[in-house]
Design a protein around this motif. Structure first.
Motif, PDB file in Angstrom:
ATOM      1  N   VAL A  50     -25.822   1.340  -2.717  1.00  0.00           N
ATOM      2  CA  VAL A  50     -24.651   0.715  -3.343  1.00  0.00           C
ATOM      3  C   VAL A  50     -23.625   1.788  -3.699  1.00  0.00           C
ATOM      4  O   VAL A  50     -22.426   1.642  -3.407  1.00  0.00           O
ATOM      5  CB  VAL A  50     -25.062  -0.087  -4.603  1.00  0.00           C
ATOM      6  CG1 VAL A  50     -23.841  -0.559  -5.369  1.00  0.00           C
ATOM      7  CG2 VAL A  50     -25.933  -1.270  -4.222  1.00  0.00           C
ATOM      8  N   VAL A  51     -24.081   2.863  -4.288  1.00  0.00           N
ATOM      9  CA  VAL A  51     -23.175   3.946  -4.687  1.00  0.00           C
ATOM     10  C   VAL A  51     -22.494   4.544  -3.459  1.00  0.00           C
ATOM     11  O   VAL A  51     -21.277   4.776  -3.469  1.00  0.00           O
ATOM     12  CB  VAL A  51     -23.931   5.026  -5.488  1.00  0.00           C
ATOM     13  CG1 VAL A  51     -23.080   6.279  -5.676  1.00  0.00           C
ATOM     14  CG2 VAL A  51     -24.357   4.475  -6.835  1.00  0.00           C
ATOM     15  N   ALA A  52     -23.241   4.755  -2.387  1.00  0.00           N
ATOM     16  CA  ALA A  52     -22.660   5.335  -1.171  1.00  0.00           C
ATOM     17  C   ALA A  52     -21.593   4.421  -0.569  1.00  0.00           C
ATOM     18  O   ALA A  52     -20.527   4.895  -0.156  1.00  0.00           O
ATOM     19  CB  ALA A  52     -23.761   5.596  -0.144  1.00  0.00           C
ATOM     20  N   VAL A  53     -21.852   3.143  -0.522  1.00  0.00           N
ATOM     21  CA  VAL A  53     -20.876   2.206   0.035  1.00  0.00           C
ATOM     22  C   VAL A  53     -19.633   2.153  -0.833  1.00  0.00           C
ATOM     23  O   VAL A  53     -18.503   2.172  -0.330  1.00  0.00           O
ATOM     24  CB  VAL A  53     -21.499   0.793   0.211  1.00  0.00           C
ATOM     25  CG1 VAL A  53     -20.440  -0.246   0.499  1.00  0.00           C
ATOM     26  CG2 VAL A  53     -22.521   0.818   1.325  1.00  0.00           C
ATOM     27  N   VAL A  54     -19.810   2.100  -2.149  1.00  0.00           N
ATOM     28  CA  VAL A  54     -18.656   2.052  -3.047  1.00  0.00           C
ATOM     29  C   VAL A  54     -17.859   3.345  -2.928  1.00  0.00           C
ATOM     30  O   VAL A  54     -16.626   3.319  -2.878  1.00  0.00           O
ATOM     31  CB  VAL A  54     -19.089   1.777  -4.503  1.00  0.00           C
ATOM     32  CG1 VAL A  54     -17.925   1.929  -5.460  1.00  0.00           C
ATOM     33  CG2 VAL A  54     -19.679   0.379  -4.609  1.00  0.00           C
ATOM     34  N   GLN A  55     -18.535   4.474  -2.834  1.00  0.00           N
ATOM     35  CA  GLN A  55     -17.833   5.752  -2.687  1.00  0.00           C
ATOM     36  C   GLN A  55     -17.044   5.783  -1.386  1.00  0.00           C
ATOM     37  O   GLN A  55     -15.938   6.294  -1.346  1.00  0.00           O
ATOM     38  CB  GLN A  55     -18.821   6.916  -2.688  1.00  0.00           C
ATOM     39  CG  GLN A  55     -19.161   7.416  -4.050  1.00  0.00           C
ATOM     40  CD  GLN A  55     -20.147   8.584  -3.996  1.00  0.00           C
ATOM     41  OE1 GLN A  55     -20.979   8.676  -3.094  1.00  0.00           O
ATOM     42  NE2 GLN A  55     -20.050   9.453  -4.971  1.00  0.00           N
ATOM     43  N   GLY A  56     -17.623   5.234  -0.322  1.00  0.00           N
ATOM     44  CA  GLY A  56     -16.945   5.230   0.968  1.00  0.00           C
ATOM     45  C   GLY A  56     -15.685   4.394   0.971  1.00  0.00           C
ATOM     46  O   GLY A  56     -14.725   4.709   1.663  1.00  0.00           O
ATOM     47  N   HIS A  57     -15.663   3.326   0.224  1.00  0.00           N
ATOM     48  CA  HIS A  57     -14.505   2.438   0.215  1.00  0.00           C
ATOM     49  C   HIS A  57     -13.591   2.671  -0.979  1.00  0.00           C
ATOM     50  O   HIS A  57     -12.420   2.328  -0.935  1.00  0.00           O
ATOM     51  CB  HIS A  57     -14.964   0.972   0.195  1.00  0.00           C
ATOM     52  CG  HIS A  57     -15.517   0.541   1.506  1.00  0.00           C
ATOM     53  ND1 HIS A  57     -16.815   0.755   1.865  1.00  0.00           N
ATOM     54  CD2 HIS A  57     -14.931  -0.079   2.553  1.00  0.00           C
ATOM     55  CE1 HIS A  57     -17.017   0.268   3.068  1.00  0.00           C
ATOM     56  NE2 HIS A  57     -15.892  -0.240   3.514  1.00  0.00           N
ATOM     57  N   ALA A  58     -14.131   3.183  -2.027  1.00  0.00           N
ATOM     58  CA  ALA A  58     -13.342   3.376  -3.248  1.00  0.00           C
ATOM     59  C   ALA A  58     -13.738   4.709  -3.865  1.00  0.00           C
ATOM     60  O   ALA A  58     -14.526   4.754  -4.784  1.00  0.00           O
ATOM     61  CB  ALA A  58     -13.586   2.233  -4.228  1.00  0.00           C
ATOM     62  N   GLY A  59     -13.199   5.785  -3.332  1.00  0.00           N
ATOM     63  CA  GLY A  59     -13.531   7.117  -3.806  1.00  0.00           C
ATOM     64  C   GLY A  59     -13.143   7.306  -5.258  1.00  0.00           C
ATOM     65  O   GLY A  59     -13.616   8.205  -5.932  1.00  0.00           O
ATOM     66  N   TYR A  60     -12.256   6.480  -5.715  1.00  0.00           N
ATOM     67  CA  TYR A  60     -11.876   6.471  -7.117  1.00  0.00           C
ATOM     68  C   TYR A  60     -13.022   5.849  -7.919  1.00  0.00           C
ATOM     69  O   TYR A  60     -14.075   5.596  -7.381  1.00  0.00           O
ATOM     70  CB  TYR A  60     -10.580   5.672  -7.272  1.00  0.00           C
ATOM     71  CG  TYR A  60     -10.380   4.679  -6.164  1.00  0.00           C
ATOM     72  CD1 TYR A  60     -11.039   3.460  -6.187  1.00  0.00           C
ATOM     73  CD2 TYR A  60      -9.579   4.977  -5.057  1.00  0.00           C
ATOM     74  CE1 TYR A  60     -10.895   2.546  -5.163  1.00  0.00           C
ATOM     75  CE2 TYR A  60      -9.439   4.052  -4.022  1.00  0.00           C
ATOM     76  CZ  TYR A  60     -10.097   2.838  -4.081  1.00  0.00           C
ATOM     77  OH  TYR A  60      -9.969   1.936  -3.054  1.00  0.00           O
ATOM     78  N   GLU A  61     -12.822   5.570  -9.157  1.00  0.00           N
ATOM     79  CA  GLU A  61     -13.857   4.999 -10.030  1.00  0.00           C
ATOM     80  C   GLU A  61     -15.067   5.936 -10.137  1.00  0.00           C
ATOM     81  O   GLU A  61     -16.205   5.491 -10.221  1.00  0.00           O
ATOM     82  CB  GLU A  61     -14.313   3.609  -9.560  1.00  0.00           C
ATOM     83  CG  GLU A  61     -13.222   2.604  -9.405  1.00  0.00           C
ATOM     84  CD  GLU A  61     -12.576   2.191 -10.712  1.00  0.00           C
ATOM     85  OE1 GLU A  61     -13.117   2.474 -11.794  1.00  0.00           O
ATOM     86  OE2 GLU A  61     -11.504   1.570 -10.648  1.00  0.00           O
ATOM     87  N   ARG A  62     -14.815   7.189 -10.111  1.00  0.00           N
ATOM     88  CA  ARG A  62     -15.880   8.186 -10.143  1.00  0.00           C
ATOM     89  C   ARG A  62     -16.765   8.053 -11.389  1.00  0.00           C
ATOM     90  O   ARG A  62     -17.979   8.184 -11.312  1.00  0.00           O
ATOM     91  CB  ARG A  62     -15.257   9.582 -10.076  1.00  0.00           C
ATOM     92  CG  ARG A  62     -16.262  10.687 -10.026  1.00  0.00           C
ATOM     93  CD  ARG A  62     -15.550  12.040  -9.951  1.00  0.00           C
ATOM     94  NE  ARG A  62     -16.515  13.081  -9.885  1.00  0.00           N
ATOM     95  CZ  ARG A  62     -16.732  13.830  -8.819  1.00  0.00           C
ATOM     96  NH1 ARG A  62     -16.028  13.638  -7.735  1.00  0.00           N
ATOM     97  NH2 ARG A  62     -17.640  14.763  -8.840  1.00  0.00           N
ATOM     98  N   GLY A  63     -16.150   7.780 -12.527  1.00  0.00           N
ATOM     99  CA  GLY A  63     -16.903   7.645 -13.774  1.00  0.00           C
ATOM    100  C   GLY A  63     -17.922   6.523 -13.707  1.00  0.00           C
ATOM    101  O   GLY A  63     -19.047   6.658 -14.200  1.00  0.00           O
ATOM    102  N   THR A  64     -17.539   5.413 -13.091  1.00  0.00           N
ATOM    103  CA  THR A  64     -18.454   4.276 -12.961  1.00  0.00           C
ATOM    104  C   THR A  64     -19.645   4.648 -12.081  1.00  0.00           C
ATOM    105  O   THR A  64     -20.800   4.343 -12.416  1.00  0.00           O
ATOM    106  CB  THR A  64     -17.719   3.060 -12.343  1.00  0.00           C
ATOM    107  OG1 THR A  64     -16.618   2.737 -13.179  1.00  0.00           O
ATOM    108  CG2 THR A  64     -18.640   1.871 -12.205  1.00  0.00           C
ATOM    109  N   LEU A  65     -19.367   5.324 -10.970  1.00  0.00           N
ATOM    110  CA  LEU A  65     -20.450   5.723 -10.066  1.00  0.00           C
ATOM    111  C   LEU A  65     -21.375   6.747 -10.714  1.00  0.00           C
ATOM    112  O   LEU A  65     -22.595   6.673 -10.564  1.00  0.00           O
ATOM    113  CB  LEU A  65     -19.869   6.277  -8.763  1.00  0.00           C
ATOM    114  CG  LEU A  65     -19.046   5.284  -7.940  1.00  0.00           C
ATOM    115  CD1 LEU A  65     -18.432   5.971  -6.739  1.00  0.00           C
ATOM    116  CD2 LEU A  65     -19.901   4.114  -7.514  1.00  0.00           C
ATOM    117  N   GLU A  66     -20.791   7.695 -11.443  1.00  0.00           N
ATOM    118  CA  GLU A  66     -21.613   8.691 -12.127  1.00  0.00           C
ATOM    119  C   GLU A  66     -22.493   8.043 -13.194  1.00  0.00           C
ATOM    120  O   GLU A  66     -23.636   8.447 -13.383  1.00  0.00           O
ATOM    121  CB  GLU A  66     -20.730   9.771 -12.736  1.00  0.00           C
ATOM    122  CG  GLU A  66     -20.123  10.701 -11.696  1.00  0.00           C
ATOM    123  CD  GLU A  66     -19.109  11.683 -12.269  1.00  0.00           C
ATOM    124  OE1 GLU A  66     -18.759  11.573 -13.465  1.00  0.00           O
ATOM    125  OE2 GLU A  66     -18.665  12.554 -11.502  1.00  0.00           O
ATOM    126  N   ALA A  67     -21.948   7.028 -13.873  1.00  0.00           N
ATOM    127  CA  ALA A  67     -22.739   6.322 -14.887  1.00  0.00           C
ATOM    128  C   ALA A  67     -23.931   5.611 -14.248  1.00  0.00           C
ATOM    129  O   ALA A  67     -25.034   5.615 -14.803  1.00  0.00           O
ATOM    130  CB  ALA A  67     -21.861   5.309 -15.634  1.00  0.00           C
TER     131      ALA A  67
END
Length: 183
Positions: A50-67
């Motif tokens: 999930v994190v990889a797909v979200v990062q691929g499409h939305a490199g922003y929102e880094r704080g959410t992914l790190e959480a």
């Protein structure tokens, strides 16, 4: 003499039946906990995708992914802990996953991606199974704890070392609040 023998046999039958019932309930709770463990592992294994797909499409929102990644790490570390500790570490992970789904709502290209849709469906399925496993575990633990606590079973349970089990429960007060729906 005959009455004493009958009473003695009845007591022995009761002890055997009660002991076997306690063992049965303990095994059911072990099995139910194992079901929760399997669903939590499925969730933990799904999160990097999930994190990889979200990062691929939305490199922003880094704080959410790190959480999400940090919460997953703490939840995996608590995998050998009891129900209370596991629930305490799983709550933030569930909240972080919800934030990812909210992030997806803000980015149509992510929401439209087949890979994200597939992962979202799988994650929803895992969460449903996890909820059912928790509910079943808590029902079995309730039955076991009740059996251990009631008289005269409590005497036998104490003699054989049966102990009450912990429920898998939500500790975060925010999780108990109703969801606000705005139109």
């Amino acid at each position: 003499m005959t009455l004493a023998l009958i009473i003695g046999v009845l007591v022995i039958v009761w002890v055997v039946y009660t002991f076997n019932r306690l063992i049965y309930l303990r095994r059911l709770s072990d099995n139910a906990w194992s079901d929760i463990d399997v669903q939590l592992k499925r969730r933990h294994d799904l999160i990097p995708n999930v994190v990889a797909v979200v990062q691929g499409h939305a490199g922003y929102e880094r704080g959410t992914l790190e959480a999400v990644v940090a919460a997953r790490g703490r939840a995996v570390q608590a995998s050998q802990a009891g129900p209370a500790a596991r629930a305490r570490e799983e709550d933030p992970l569930a909240n972080a996953l919800q934030r990812i789904l909210v992030v997806a709502e803000n980015y149509p290209e992510l929401k439209a991606a087949a890979s994200f849709a597939s992962l979202q469906t799988t994650l929803t399925d895992v969460e449903d199974h996890l909820q059912n496993a928790r509910r079943y575990y808590n029902a079995v633990v309730r039955d076991l704890n009740t059996k251990i606590a009631v008289f005269p079973t409590s005497i036998l349970a104490g003699m054989f070392g049966f102990q009450a089990r912990q429920f898998f429960e939500v500790k975060d007060a925010g999780e108990r609040e109703p969801v606000a729906v705005k139109f």
